[in-house]
Motif scaffolding. Sequence first.
Motif, PDB file in Angstrom:
ATOM      1  N   THR A  80       0.809  -1.225   0.000  1.00 33.09           N
ATOM      2  CA  THR A  80       0.000   0.000   0.000  1.00 33.09           C
ATOM      3  C   THR A  80       0.840   1.273   0.000  1.00 33.09           C
ATOM      4  OG1 THR A  80      -0.126  -0.151   2.425  1.00 33.09           O
ATOM      5  CG2 THR A  80      -1.974  -1.054   1.159  1.00 33.09           C
ATOM      6  N   ASN A  98       3.406  -0.004  -6.462  1.00 26.93           N
ATOM      7  CA  ASN A  98       3.365  -0.500  -7.843  1.00 26.93           C
ATOM      8  C   ASN A  98       4.011  -1.878  -7.970  1.00 26.93           C
ATOM      9  OD1 ASN A  98       2.155   1.922  -8.906  1.00 26.93           O
ATOM     10  ND2 ASN A  98       4.146   2.922  -8.704  1.00 26.93           N
ATOM     11  N   LYS A 148       1.358  -8.710  -5.191  1.00 26.54           N
ATOM     12  CA  LYS A 148       1.031  -8.340  -3.813  1.00 26.54           C
ATOM     13  C   LYS A 148       0.265  -9.484  -3.148  1.00 26.54           C
ATOM     14  CE  LYS A 148       0.647  -3.403  -4.929  1.00 26.54           C
ATOM     15  NZ  LYS A 148      -0.234  -2.204  -4.854  1.00 26.54           N
ATOM     16  N   VAL A 199      -5.917  -3.119  -2.501  1.00 25.44           N
ATOM     17  CA  VAL A 199      -7.059  -3.530  -3.325  1.00 25.44           C
ATOM     18  C   VAL A 199      -6.669  -4.574  -4.374  1.00 25.44           C
ATOM     19  CG1 VAL A 199      -8.351  -1.400  -3.003  1.00 25.44           C
ATOM     20  CG2 VAL A 199      -6.695  -1.551  -4.865  1.00 25.44           C
ATOM     21  N   ASP A 200      -5.405  -4.555  -4.798  1.00 26.06           N
ATOM     22  CA  ASP A 200      -4.952  -5.498  -5.824  1.00 26.06           C
ATOM     23  C   ASP A 200      -4.116  -6.640  -5.242  1.00 26.06           C
ATOM     24  OD1 ASP A 200      -2.980  -3.667  -5.161  1.00 26.06           O
ATOM     25  OD2 ASP A 200      -2.166  -3.510  -7.201  1.00 26.06           O
ATOM     26  N   LYS A 240       1.349 -14.130 -12.557  1.00 29.34           N
ATOM     27  CA  LYS A 240       1.551 -12.693 -12.732  1.00 29.34           C
ATOM     28  C   LYS A 240       2.696 -12.419 -13.699  1.00 29.34           C
ATOM     29  CE  LYS A 240      -1.269 -10.585  -9.703  1.00 29.34           C
ATOM     30  NZ  LYS A 240      -2.118  -9.389  -9.976  1.00 29.34           N
TER      31      LYS A 240
END
Length: 225
Positions: free
Chosen positions: A134, A139, A143, A196-197, A222
Amino acid sequence: MDDLLQIAIDGPASAGKSTVAKLVAHQLGYVYCDTGAMYRAVTWAARKEGIKADDNAALEKMLKNLEISFKPAVDGQRVYVGHAEVTTAIRLPEIARSVSTIAAQVSVRKALTKRQQEIAANGGIVMDGRDIGTTVLPNANVKIFLVASVKERALRRYKENKAKGIVADLKQLEQEIAKRDYKDSTRAVSPLVQAVDAIKVDTTQLSIDEVVAKIMEIIQKKGKK
């Protein structure tokens, strides 16, 4: 995966972040950064200097000349404050009880976040903590948010302490972990919250190897995108 990724692993105390992050970093051939150890090292230094955990100004002054370093070892890594090795000392109960207050101070958060971002700048990093996804590495390519029940986390800490010869009461550990969860989640600066991601992984019923396998699977997916 040819590109060097930034991998952020967040979660509450004793969710298994450090253990898992070390193993993931080893499998990937990445650098591992234990941000929790950095905050504990600051806490150790503050106690040594007689600085109160909530004295933001004094902590800011101390941090200007505070050197924290990690050195690889056969059984993991050693943590140093200046020339003093504090690997074991920063895991003592008195450090655990004060580290949340230290970590909530603006000067500490600002200084260590800057250092952590510098460490991760070129990727190839697995970093664990409370606010990596966060605040420190918003970026980050991957996560993860690790969770586990308070009861399970207290039991893990109890076993760790016992193995190190540290006397602890299981019930007290449960209370301390629940209290720390509250403090970490409600602090004004960079509170513990799932990005959030971020992908949540509940480790309560999983072995360390199972958690690592699950995270490696997420990283592989990913990395292919």
